[in-house]
Design an enzyme around this catalytic site. Sequence first.
Site, short mmCIF file in Angstrom:
data_model
loop_
_atom_site.label_atom_id
_atom_site.label_comp_id
_atom_site.label_asym_id
_atom_site.label_seq_id
_atom_site.Cartn_x
_atom_site.Cartn_y
_atom_site.Cartn_z
CB SER A 223 -0.88 0.00 1.26
OG SER A 223 -1.40 1.29 1.49
CE1 TYR B 24 -6.30 4.68 -2.00
CE2 TYR B 24 -4.73 4.28 -0.23
CZ TYR B 24 -5.96 4.05 -0.82
OH TYR B 24 -6.84 3.19 -0.22
CB THR C 33 -6.98 2.11 -4.76
OG1 THR C 33 -6.12 1.00 -4.50
CG2 THR C 33 -8.25 1.97 -3.94
CE LYS D 10 -7.52 -3.46 -3.35
NZ LYS D 10 -8.08 -2.47 -2.39
CG HIS E 58 -11.10 0.18 0.06
ND1 HIS E 58 -10.40 0.92 -0.85
CD2 HIS E 58 -10.36 0.21 1.20
CE1 HIS E 58 -9.30 1.41 -0.28
NE2 HIS E 58 -9.25 0.98 0.97
C1 FMN Z 1 -6.71 -2.65 7.57
C2 FMN Z 1 -6.94 -2.50 6.10
C3 FMN Z 1 -6.24 -1.51 5.40
C4 FMN Z 1 -6.42 -1.39 4.02
N1 FMN Z 1 -5.66 -0.47 3.33
C5 FMN Z 1 -5.79 -0.38 1.98
C6 FMN Z 1 -4.96 0.51 1.22
O1 FMN Z 1 -4.10 1.19 1.77
N2 FMN Z 1 -5.15 0.56 -0.12
C7 FMN Z 1 -6.10 -0.21 -0.77
O2 FMN Z 1 -6.23 -0.12 -2.00
N3 FMN Z 1 -6.87 -1.06 -0.08
C8 FMN Z 1 -6.74 -1.18 1.27
N4 FMN Z 1 -7.52 -2.07 1.96
C9 FMN Z 1 -8.47 -2.93 1.22
C10 FMN Z 1 -7.80 -4.23 0.81
O3 FMN Z 1 -6.82 -4.03 -0.16
C11 FMN Z 1 -8.82 -5.24 0.26
O4 FMN Z 1 -9.54 -4.63 -0.79
C12 FMN Z 1 -9.81 -5.75 1.31
O5 FMN Z 1 -9.16 -5.92 2.54
C13 FMN Z 1 -10.43 -7.06 0.87
O6 FMN Z 1 -11.39 -7.50 1.78
P1 FMN Z 1 -11.10 -8.56 2.96
O7 FMN Z 1 -10.37 -7.80 4.02
O8 FMN Z 1 -12.44 -8.99 3.39
O9 FMN Z 1 -10.23 -9.65 2.37
C14 FMN Z 1 -7.33 -2.22 3.34
C15 FMN Z 1 -8.03 -3.20 4.05
C16 FMN Z 1 -7.83 -3.35 5.41
C17 FMN Z 1 -8.57 -4.45 6.14
#
Ligand code: FMN
Length: 390
Positions: free
Chosen positions: A109, A132, A158, A254, A278
Amino acid sequence: MSVAAAVNIEDLRQMAMRRLPRMVFDYIDGGAEREWTLRENCRAFEDVLFRPRSAVATRGCDISATVLGTTIDLPIILAPVGSSRMFYPRGEERAAAAAGKAGTIYTLSTLSGCRMEDVKAATPGTAWYQLYLVGGRDVAMGTISRARAAGYKALVVTIDTPVAGMRERDARNGVKQLLARNLSTVPHLGQMLTRPSWLYNFFGDGGLMNFPNIVLAEGPMGYADVGAALESSATSWEDFKWIRDAWGGPIVAKGVHTADDARRAVDEGAAAIVVSNHGARQLDGVAPTIRVLPEVVQAVKGRTEILLDGGIRRGSDVVKALCMGARAVLIGRAYAYGLGAGGQTGVTRAIDILRTDVIRTMKLLGCSAIKDLDGSYVDVPSGWTARLPR
Ligand SMILES: Cc1cc2nc3c(=O)[nH]c(=O)nc-3n(C[C@H](O)[C@H](O)[C@H](O)COP(=O)(O)O)c2cc1C
């Protein structure tokens, strides 16, 4: 209890809850607003039913997959998870190392606490960089060339974050106040003292730091500025052209929820898309991802690679997504719980659990290779493909 004793992802979740302060655990575990989409992302997999073929001998089982030309040993990629360094010392490096050793891809990330060069060096495998546009176009151009020089193979853009979602648990836990280092106004601060091993590790790793991969004119961006920075730098389709030109490699879009956006991503040259909400952290009330997968598959007609994330907690969820047209899935919380519970060993355990699940599910289905999975192995509710004409 050691992470080796975890039988499923929920066990790792419970272990993470016991090791992490509530504020950090809720940051991983929580979703937007009333958390309806958060629950539905997982539950909707129950609406998809298997149609196994019995009396089929499947001694071997090939679960490798090819994504953007890279062959991975299992069809599960680690999603970008911001601030992983809060869960465990050098969290992003530890998760990347676990992914590479398991033969899969790690996605870093933009909002990470470790330098992108160190994360890439920590994994023997392939890494992708999630972008981002925080800090604006010039800052992003610098990041993109750094990511290319460091050896990242794809840029994950994203597109579902025009503002930060309303995560009520974070608001109640005073995450904003903590990040602004306004400690006297943070509720439950004392609760951190009940997690001494986390506290010891956290301060041993440098405590709350900046984002070393977002380098503004005055230096790396601070934690307190994230919300405002996201809002002032939302990514739009118009940005895809200059990002594509600057990167010169494959782009992954994404955050696709609909057929229209899937077609637009194809038109903008995305080599892959991630059907993603997300992890239900942005717009509550949006459909669970597995439910919109059929509409996206129909719209794309094979013109780009389709990945999916959201709610994957079992190998059977992975297999369902593959039967319905995803090439591979991404996991977020499933490995973040492992990282919070036990660092690299915990991430490795999460991947092992899912890998073993996938192989067992395939054998029970009577299918010996992922490339042979298709819609004939599942029953999908009929309404999932019906769209109203526009
Ligand atoms: C704690 C946390 C932080 C996240 N940070 C980002 C991020 O910085 N950038 C991003 O594109 N998605 C982020 N996501 C989304 C994840 O990339 C992903 O889409 C999502 O966790 C998928 O769902 P799941 O947690 O049920 O597997 C984050 C998710 C979580 C749980």
